[in-house]
Write a protein that holds these residues in place. Structure first.
Motif, PDB file in Angstrom:
ATOM      1  N   GLN A 108      84.405 -35.666  19.765  1.00  0.00           N
ATOM      2  CA  GLN A 108      85.841 -35.968  19.380  1.00  0.00           C
ATOM      3  C   GLN A 108      86.049 -37.596  19.774  1.00  0.00           C
ATOM      4  OE1 GLN A 108      88.158 -33.712  22.223  1.00  0.00           O
ATOM      5  NE2 GLN A 108      88.148 -31.917  20.853  1.00  0.00           N
ATOM      6  N   VAL A 145      84.662 -39.460  16.996  1.00  0.00           N
ATOM      7  CA  VAL A 145      85.488 -39.585  15.702  1.00  0.00           C
ATOM      8  C   VAL A 145      86.965 -40.515  15.918  1.00  0.00           C
ATOM      9  CG1 VAL A 145      87.419 -38.049  14.717  1.00  0.00           C
ATOM     10  CG2 VAL A 145      84.864 -37.466  14.980  1.00  0.00           C
ATOM     11  N   ILE A 191      80.806 -43.069  10.964  1.00  0.00           N
ATOM     12  CA  ILE A 191      80.362 -41.594  11.723  1.00  0.00           C
ATOM     13  C   ILE A 191      79.069 -41.462  11.448  1.00  0.00           C
ATOM     14  CG2 ILE A 191      80.888 -38.977  11.376  1.00  0.00           C
ATOM     15  CD1 ILE A 191      83.203 -40.220  12.869  1.00  0.00           C
TER      16      ILE A 191
END
Ligand code: MLT
Length: 332
Positions: A252, A255, A49
């Protein structure tokens, strides 16, 4: 000139402020201590991330139940009070019963079965159900290996040897029922309380994979392991669905991608480390491993006899049939 320098300074400051405003820190709860599969996968996800957002999002890990026991982190994430949690699948089952198909005894018999079920269509369906039932999204799977039984009192080879032992189990109806079929009434207890209960002799034993027994230093308070391999420990990384929905679509995607990559990493981590950890438990920490070869059928047949009792909660007998046929087996 002075005026121009001032406005450049103001412009620079506002860039810094807006960059800072973009930077975010997410909190990730972990039920286990550092040094096991949960931490390895969580750390990998955090690194990914960080890389993929060019440092705009940082994920901080809180191991050892610091943010609450595993089941309470599902509630917290569902309510949007916690961003992320890594926990054993058996601790999600009470909130989203259909994932129970993954904890029915002797359905998943090894890492390959675990991979096929979680990374295929059944895994996708269960993810949807978990969002619907518990408000949490499974982003990634950590694979910790088969759950084996440990105890402090004596070598256990057959279910009859369990008599007189108090065994801790998660608060999970399927696992409780399995022990009852083996002839004992186990003690359901939160994961965060388990080490102390073993240490103080409140319970004599518990079950978890080799990697977890090692990460939690259970070898300090347990001497014997019985290699029953009755449930495969899957440890999903969940994200609060309300948090996920608050992200931009690009974020999104980042992720989800980090989750997929962390899953692949975790699978390799299990294959690379399980055997040497098992060896260290014996050679460095003096544990004795009992292979219940003669009694294997009895462990399997008794525990598997509970399956029909859970058909309703997993969404019908056909759900189990579907899982078994993906694994190349049949219900009968
Ligand atoms: C439990 O026994 O409650 C869990 O499987 C522990 C874990 O998450 O490793």
């Amino acid at each position: 000139m002075k005026k121009m320098m001032l406005s450049v300074a103001v412009a620079t400051a506002s860039v810094v402020i807006s960059q800072n405003a973009l930077a975010e820190t997410w909190r990730m709860a972990l039920g286990d201590a550092q040094g096991g599969t949960q931490y390895a996968m969580g750390q990998k996800f955090a690194e990914l991330i960080n890389e993929k957002t060019d440092g705009q999002v940082r994920v901080d890990l809180f191991p050892n139940g610091q943010l609450g026991d595993e089941q309470s982190t599902v509630n917290d994430a569902g309510m949007g009070l916690l961003d992320l949690s890594v926990l054993a699948i058996n601790n999600i089952t009470p909130f989203s019963p259909t994932v129970g198909v993954l904890t029915l005894p002797y359905v998943i018999t090894g890492s390959e079965d675990a991979k096929v079920l979680t990374q295929g269509e059944i895994g996708e369906q269960l993810k949807e159900n978990t969002i619907r039932d518990a408000g949490v999204r499974i982003l990634s799977w950590a694979y910790s290996g088969c759950r084996v039984l440990s105890n402090s009192r004596k070598p256990v080879a057959s279910p009859a040897d369990l008599r007189g032992l108090t065994i801790r189990v998660p608060r999970n109806e399927i696992m409780i029922a399995s022990y009852q079929e083996w002839g004992v009434n186990p003690l359901p207890m939160a994961w965060s309380e388990t080490f102390t209960a073993l240490q103080q002799g409140v319970v004599d034993g518990q079950d978890n994979p080799y990697i977890t027994i090692n990460a939690m230093r259970f070898y300090e308070v347990q001497d014997y392991i019985t290699d029953i391999c009755y449930v495969f420990s899957l440890e999903p990384l969940i994200m609060s669905e309300s948090k996920f929905q608050s992200l931009s679509s690009d974020m999104q995607e980042i992720v989800l991608e980090a989750g997929r990559e962390a899953t692949a990493y975790s699978y390799d981590y299990l294959l690379d480390s399980e055997e040497s950890i098992k060896q260290a438990l014996v050679e460095e920490h003096g544990m004795q491993i009992i292979q219940p070869v003669d009694d294997e059928r009895e462990w399997i047949e008794r525990a598997s006899s509970i399956w029909p009792r859970f058909y309703d909660s997993i969404g019908g007998e056909e759900r189990l049939q579907e899982a078994l046929s993906v694994l190349g087996r049949d219900l009968n």
